[in-house]
Design an enzyme around this catalytic site. Structure first.
Site, PDB file in Angstrom:
ATOM      1  N   ARG A 192       8.598  10.101   3.615  1.00 22.90           N
ATOM      2  CA  ARG A 192       9.545   9.534   4.568  1.00 22.90           C
ATOM      3  C   ARG A 192      10.991   9.775   4.144  1.00 22.90           C
ATOM      4  NH1 ARG A 192       7.761   3.687   6.597  1.00 22.90           N
ATOM      5  NH2 ARG A 192       7.816   4.640   8.650  1.00 22.90           N
ATOM      6  N   GLU A 230      12.738   3.805   2.357  1.00 24.63           N
ATOM      7  CA  GLU A 230      12.532   4.924   1.431  1.00 24.63           C
ATOM      8  C   GLU A 230      13.703   5.900   1.422  1.00 24.63           C
ATOM      9  OE1 GLU A 230       8.552   3.453   3.008  1.00 24.63           O
ATOM     10  OE2 GLU A 230      10.477   4.052   3.889  1.00 24.63           O
ATOM     11  N   LYS A 280       2.218 -16.758   6.073  1.00 23.86           N
ATOM     12  CA  LYS A 280       1.250 -15.793   5.574  1.00 23.86           C
ATOM     13  C   LYS A 280       0.138 -16.546   4.847  1.00 23.86           C
ATOM     14  CE  LYS A 280       1.478 -11.108   3.719  1.00 23.86           C
ATOM     15  NZ  LYS A 280       2.313 -10.111   3.029  1.00 23.86           N
TER      16      LYS A 280
END
Length: 628
Positions: A395, A367, A281
């Site tokens: 969600r 979630e 990253k």
């Protein structure tokens, strides 16, 4: 900053990319990375993830026939290079801005955006659906899902993979893994091993061996076990093999020749394929490589100096108010624990993790699990606080109902990013939480109007022996001083802030600030409602008895919102007072700054004045309920 990108400048679509010799792709990658730095440093946006997918994006568009073949990017943080190579290079400076490019892939924006995203872990399900559609229609279209290691923590991703292995359609899942713990597996041996596993010779020998061994009792099972054992020694892919995928990798995601060779081989294979690549990253920009979280999403910055603290002091954000409160309450009560689905920084829990590591639970992008985990903790005497964005609580709605509300468990939901959030746009707006929570029995819903009220409501919520929620917006408040002492508020009790005549404005949450300005101009009464549920019926009826017009104001959809709760109170009590509801309209609000969004829907003092004056002039009679 000046850049020279002659190869990139000649690419207006992937068709132009596919005309380049493979030997030029490394130069193109360098130019693309340089342009990404140049572009995002001017506009702001998601940065580090895109730097890590430059080579992968080039390889995919080079080998697959996009847009006919489907590339489905998970979340979309990593899709900026994809946007640049698919004809949007000249508009990258507008990304995340009003009337500019969407921050995520969006079907309406480009034919190359196969699936619209914003939340993570949807890519495999979507790409599988496309692969099934291709088989059903006899199409030769390929479908590829690109998902990060964070996105793979969600149960939905594994549900899709389990189904894909059972269905057996042609599908490629690419795991873009930038977790460096696995980096020692990347090197010449693993790259070569991946090329062998994806090659035609290996596939031919494997299939031929199966045919021969199938005639020998138990031999096929023994051979399959031996193959998996050898793979397991060299790769971490045994789990994906068990799900029905042919696992290949891990390979270096920045090694273009290896990517081209491996993807070229995989493209010819049938059935579910899983390619594991390792990337860094922030690749190619030293500050982002060193601090990828800091450079995940950025505002405009100097690419030479990097992100430099402004040095300006500012009022604390609501996230900071929450972070301070949960540290304070945890000092007082050892039963309090904090749960978050991969939102540590955004929710204000960095200090909490440091101070209370044994009471901090980051469950990853899961979630649903976060809510049921909290329910289990509450069953056995803990006081769980779920720190979650409004858009992500959607969600976990079934778990909210089934596991918390039905059992009336004491779980406190600290709902951040309620209302309009800004540049991330419709997928991240928290416009629906009041509506979807209002219908739930046992749920207490609180809407703080300022920083201090937020702190006191959080304290109120932790005292309630049942489910409770406090919803607050992104960013800072009006600058009210926060009291260190915590006092529980009377449940369901509103507060009159300004006494006026004829018009009563009932404000829910941070809209109180501009509602008070409007009240001063119109001579109206203003009530800080504080609670959506239970709602202050007594005060509502009192306002109806002494005013000609009731106006509810909220930063939530009007449909099912707090205003409708007031309507219901009046209707049930036979009151025929004129009432109008002011809130977010029944449409998607495009991305831009939070102010852009609020101004677009008139969620400000000018809009409210116009709204009230319109209804005062248009409606002389009572006994009418109208929503906008």
């Amino acid at each position: 900053m000046t850049i020279n990108t002659p190869l990139l400048d000649g690419i207006s679509s992937p068709a132009d990319l596919r005309k380049l010799p493979e030997s030029d792709l490394g130069i193109l990658a360098k130019e693309l990375r340089e342009f990404l730095l140049y572009s995002v440093s001017r506009s702001g946006g998601h940065f580090a993830a895109g730097l890590g997918t430059v080579e992968l994006t080039i390889a995919l568009h080079y080998l697959f026939n996009t847009p006919d073949d489907n590339l489905v990017w998970d979340v979309g943080h990593q899709a900026y290079p994809h946007k640049i190579l698919t004809g949007r290079k000249g508009k990258m400076h507008t990304i995340r801005q009003w009337d500019g490019l969407s921050p995520f892939p969006k079907r309406a924006e480009s034919e190359y955006d196969a699936f619209g995203v914003g939340h993570s872990s949807t890519s495999i399900s979507a790409a599988l659906g496309m692969a099934i559609a291709a088989r059903q229609t006899g199409s030769r279209r390929k479908s590829v899902a690109i998902i990060g290691d964070g996105g793979l923590t969600a149960g939905m991703a594994f549900e899709a993979m389990n189904h894909a292995g059972d269905v057996g359609v042609d599908l490629l899942v690419i795991l873009n893994d930038n977790n460096m713990a696995i980096s020692p597996n990347v090197g010449a041996l693993s790259n070569r091993f991946a090329q062998i596993l994806s090659g035609k010779l290996y596939k031919t020998v494997k299939d031929g061996s199966k045919l021969v061994l199938s005639k020998v009792p138990n031999a096929l099972d023994i051979a399959r076990y031996a193959e998996e054992h050898v793979k397991g020694l060299l790769t971490p892919g045994i789990l994906f093999e068990e799900l029905g995928f042919n696992y290949i990798g891990p390979i270096d995601g920045h090694d273009l020749p290896t990517l081209i060779s491996t993807l070229g081989n995989i493209r010819k294979l049938k059935g579910p394929q899983f390619l594991h690549i390792i990337t860094k990253k922030g690749k190619g920009y030293a500050p982002a490589e060193a601090e990828p979280i800091k450079y995940h999403g950025v505002t405009a910055f100097d690419p030479v100096k990097g992100i430099v603290p402004s040095g300006k002091s500012s009022a604390p954000t609501y996230s900071k108010i929450f972070g301070d409160w949960i540290c304070d309450i945890s000092e007082m009560d050892k039963r309090v624990v904090a749960i978050t689905p991969a939102m540590r920084e955004g929710s204000g829990l960095v200090e909490y993790e440091q101070r209370f590591p044994d009471r901090y639970f980051d469950v990853g992008i899961a979630e649903q699990h976060s809510v049921t985990l909290a329910a289990g903790m509450a069953c056995d005497g803990l006081k769980p606080v779920v720190a979650i964005y409004s858009t992500f609580l959607q969600r976990a709605y079934d778990q909210l109902i089934h596991d918390v509300v039905v059992q009336n468990l004491p779980v406190l939901f600290a709902i951040d990013r309620a209302g309009c959030v800004g540049a991330d746009g419709p997928t991240h707006n928290g416009c629906y939480d009041i509506s979807f929570m209002r219908c739930l029995p046992n749920m207490v819903i609180m809407t703080p109007a300022d920083e201090n009220e937020c702190r006191q409501m959080l304290y109120t919520g932790i005292q309630i022996d049942g489910p409770a929620s406090v919803r607050y917006p992104r960013g800072g408040g009006p600058g009210v001083e926060v009291e260190k002492e915590m006092v529980a508020l009377p449940i369901g009790q509103a507060e009159i802030k300004i006494r006026g005549k004829r018009i009563a404005i009932l404000a829910f949450g941070v809209v109180l600030e501009f509602a008070q300005i409007v009240a001063d101009e119109l001579g109206a009464t203003v009530v800080n409602m504080r609670f959506v549920k239970p709602i202050d019926e007594k005060l509502i009826l009192k306002m109806a008895a002494s005013h000609d017009l009731i106006v509810t104001v909220e930063e939530n959809m009007v449909q099912g919102g707090a205003g409708e709760a007031v309507n219901q109170v009046l209707a049930e009590n036979g009151v025929t007072q004129l009432i109008v509801n002011y809130g977010l309209p029944d449409r998607m609000i495009q991305h831009g700054s939070r102010d852009d969004m609020l101004n677009d829907v008139g969620m400000n003092q000018e809009g409210l004045i116009e709204f009230i004056q319109h209804h005062l002039g248009e409606h002389k009679q009572s006994a009418k309920i109208k929503s906008v």
